[in-house]
Scaffold this active site. Structure first.
Site, PDB file in Angstrom:
ATOM      1  N   ASP A 107       0.822  -1.207   0.000  1.00  0.00           N
ATOM      2  CA  ASP A 107       0.000   0.000   0.000  1.00  0.00           C
ATOM      3  C   ASP A 107       0.861   1.265   0.000  1.00  0.00           C
ATOM      4  OD1 ASP A 107      -2.078  -1.753   0.233  1.00  0.00           O
ATOM      5  OD2 ASP A 107      -2.796  -1.024   2.170  1.00  0.00           O
ATOM      6  N   HIS A 115       3.954  -2.039   3.191  1.00  0.00           N
ATOM      7  CA  HIS A 115       3.895  -0.681   2.658  1.00  0.00           C
ATOM      8  C   HIS A 115       5.203  -0.297   1.974  1.00  0.00           C
ATOM      9  CE1 HIS A 115       0.649  -0.864   5.591  1.00  0.00           C
ATOM     10  NE2 HIS A 115       0.100   0.173   4.978  1.00  0.00           N
TER      11      HIS A 115
END
Length: 221
Positions: A37, A185
C-alpha cells in the site's frame, strides 16, 4: 500504541460481517498474496521490485494517485513487470470521512492517473483497498454500486510504525495461512524497510510451501 496483536481478531470479526470484501483466498490452497500500500515511491519501490524480480514473485500494489504523479517512473516499473495494480484513493483520506462525490472523484482520479501513466485500460483497475482499512456499510454499498471490488487483508504486521524488520517478519510468519493476504507498505511510512523485510520473508514462506499469486488470481471463498 501498536495494534498488531489485535488485527488477527479484528479480521475474524469483520470477515463474516462483510462477505462482499475479499479478505482471504482459498483455505485449501497454499496460494497467498503479497500486497503493498501507499506507493509508488521513487526510492523504495524500485528497491522492492529488485527483490521481487530476484525471486520471480508476483505482487499486488494499491496506489495513491498523488504518489503515481510524484513517481511515474516507479509506477511504470511495477506495471512493466505485470504486477497487479489497485486503488488506495488519490490521497490517504479515510473513505468514511469523504462525501460520496468526493470518494468517487478520488477513485476515478486515481484510476485515470494510473491508466495514463501505465497504459492500463481503466476497466482493469477496479480493486480498491480503503486507507487504514476504514470503511462503513455505506462505503461498501457505494463501491459495489460503482463496480469496484473492496480488497482487505488477513495479515497486518503493522510495518508502517517501524517496529523493526525482525518483528514484522515474525508477525507475518506467525499469522500466515493458506489464502492469506499480507499487507506491507512501500510508501513514505514503512517503505524504508520494505525491501529488506521482503528479502527476509520470501525465502521462509517459500520454504513452507507457499506460492505467491496476485490478487486477481487469489480465489475468494
Amino acid at each position: 500504541m501498536q495494534f498488531a496483536p489485535l488485527y488477527p481478531f479484528i479480521y475474524k470479526i469483520l470477515k463474516p460481517s462483510f462477505p462482499n470484501c475479499l479478505w482471504i483466498g482459498n483455505p485449501n490452497s497454499q496460494n497467498i498474496a503479497l500486497t503493498f500500500d501507499d506507493g509508488p515511491h521513487r526510492e523504495y519501490t524500485p528497491k522492492l521490485l529488485a527483490v521481487l524480480d530476484h525471486y520471480k514473485i508476483p505482487a499486488s500494489f494499491f496506489w495513491l494517485g498523488v504518489c503515481v504523479n510524484r513517481a511515474p517512473e516507479a509506477a511504470k516499473m511495477v506495471s512493466s513487470r505485470n504486477h497487479w495494480i489497485g486503488l488506495h484513493g488519490y490521497e490517504h483520506h479515510n473513505f468514511p470521512l469523504l462525501s460520496p462525490q468526493e470518494l468517487r472523484n478520488s477513485l476515478e482520479k486515481t484510476q485515470s492517473v494510473i491508466s495514463q501513466t501505465c497504459n492500463i485500460p481503466p476497466e482493469k483497475i477496479r480493486d480498491v483497498r480503503p486507507p487504514n482499512g476504514f470503511f462503513t456499510p455505506k462505503t461498501l454499498k457505494l463501491l459495489q454500486q460503482w463496480n469496484y471490488r473492496p480488497v482487505m487483508w488477513s495479515v497486518v504486521p503493522e510495518d508502517w510504525v517501524k517496529p523493526g524488520i525482525n518483528i514484522v517478519v515474525k508477525r507475518v510468519l506467525n499469522q500466515v495461512q493458506n489464502g492469506s493476504i499480507i499487507v506491507l507498505h512501500d510508501g513514505y511510512f514503512g517503505g524504508q524497510d520494505v525491501a529488506t523485510t521482503v528479502e527476509t520473508l520470501i525465502p521462509q514462506l517459500l520454504a513452507q510451501g507457499y506460492k505467491f499469486v496476485t490478487i486477481d488470481k487469489l480465489k475468494s471463498t
